[in-house]
Design a protein around this motif. Structure first.
Motif, short mmCIF file in Angstrom:
data_model
loop_
_atom_site.label_atom_id
_atom_site.label_comp_id
_atom_site.label_asym_id
_atom_site.label_seq_id
_atom_site.Cartn_x
_atom_site.Cartn_y
_atom_site.Cartn_z
N ASN A 8 0.62 -0.76 -0.12
CA ASN A 8 0.20 0.08 0.25
C ASN A 8 1.04 1.34 0.23
N ARG A 9 1.89 1.49 1.42
CA ARG A 9 2.58 2.65 0.59
C ARG A 9 3.68 2.41 -0.79
N ILE A 10 4.30 1.38 -1.21
CA ILE A 10 4.46 2.21 -2.34
C ILE A 10 3.62 2.07 -3.29
N SER A 11 2.72 1.66 -2.97
CA SER A 11 1.85 1.88 -4.03
C SER A 11 1.65 3.62 -3.96
N LEU A 12 1.28 4.09 -2.91
CA LEU A 12 0.85 5.17 -2.60
C LEU A 12 2.23 6.45 -3.47
N GLN A 13 3.06 6.06 -2.97
CA GLN A 13 4.21 6.95 -2.92
C GLN A 13 4.89 6.72 -4.37
N THR A 14 4.83 6.14 -5.50
CA THR A 14 4.84 5.70 -6.60
C THR A 14 3.90 6.14 -7.29
N GLY A 15 2.44 5.97 -7.31
CA GLY A 15 1.39 5.97 -8.42
C GLY A 15 1.16 4.56 -9.40
N VAL A 16 1.99 3.52 -8.73
CA VAL A 16 1.72 2.25 -9.71
C VAL A 16 0.97 1.10 -8.96
N PRO A 17 -0.01 0.96 -9.60
CA PRO A 17 -0.72 0.10 -9.05
C PRO A 17 -0.91 -0.92 -8.36
N LYS A 18 -1.68 -1.48 -7.46
CA LYS A 18 -1.19 -2.24 -5.88
C LYS A 18 -0.86 -3.76 -6.28
N LYS A 19 -1.83 -3.55 -7.85
CA LYS A 19 -1.68 -5.35 -8.57
C LYS A 19 0.00 -5.72 -8.90
N ASP A 20 0.57 -4.31 -9.60
CA ASP A 20 2.01 -4.49 -10.22
C ASP A 20 2.75 -4.80 -9.41
N VAL A 21 3.32 -4.19 -7.86
CA VAL A 21 3.66 -3.89 -6.85
C VAL A 21 3.72 -4.28 -6.21
N SER A 22 2.34 -5.45 -5.84
CA SER A 22 2.86 -7.19 -5.29
C SER A 22 3.34 -8.28 -5.82
N THR A 23 2.82 -8.32 -7.23
CA THR A 23 3.35 -8.77 -8.95
C THR A 23 4.88 -8.99 -8.13
N THR A 24 5.59 -7.92 -8.17
CA THR A 24 6.77 -7.24 -8.42
C THR A 24 7.70 -7.03 -7.20
N ILE A 25 6.93 -7.30 -5.31
CA ILE A 25 6.87 -7.84 -4.34
C ILE A 25 7.52 -9.65 -4.08
N GLU A 26 6.53 -9.85 -5.05
CA GLU A 26 6.67 -11.59 -4.97
C GLU A 26 7.57 -11.94 -5.41
#
Length: 91
Positions: A8-26
């Protein structure tokens, strides 16, 4: 902090959708797991720390309640060593 809170924090800071951030972190976590467990390769992240593989030798242990001895086989385990700059920030 949980993984979802980080996403959630990365998505808010970067504007990247949560789904993409989640995939990247995984994918990042899976790459660390594979590197440490399969290829026994250490990972060095400058300014953050190192994920390293440590080795424990075979040893004899005692079960006090049953008064028996058992042998613990040699094995590898993951460890994290923070960078000096990261430690300084924590002080």
């Amino acid at each position: 902090m949980t993984k979802q809170e980080i996403i959630n924090r990365i998505s808010l800071q970067t504007g990247v959708p949560k789904k993409d951030v989640s995939t990247t972190i995984e994918a990042f976590m899976e790459e660390i797991r594979n590197s440490l467990s399969v290829s026994k390769e250490n990972i060095y992240l400058r300014g953050f720390g190192s994920f390293i593989v440590k080795h424990r030798a075979k040893k004899t242990a005692r079960n006090i309640s049953k008064n028996t001895t058992l042998v613990i086989d040699a094995h590898d385990f993951p460890a994290f060593k923070p960078a000096k700059s990261f430690i300084e920030k924590m002080k």
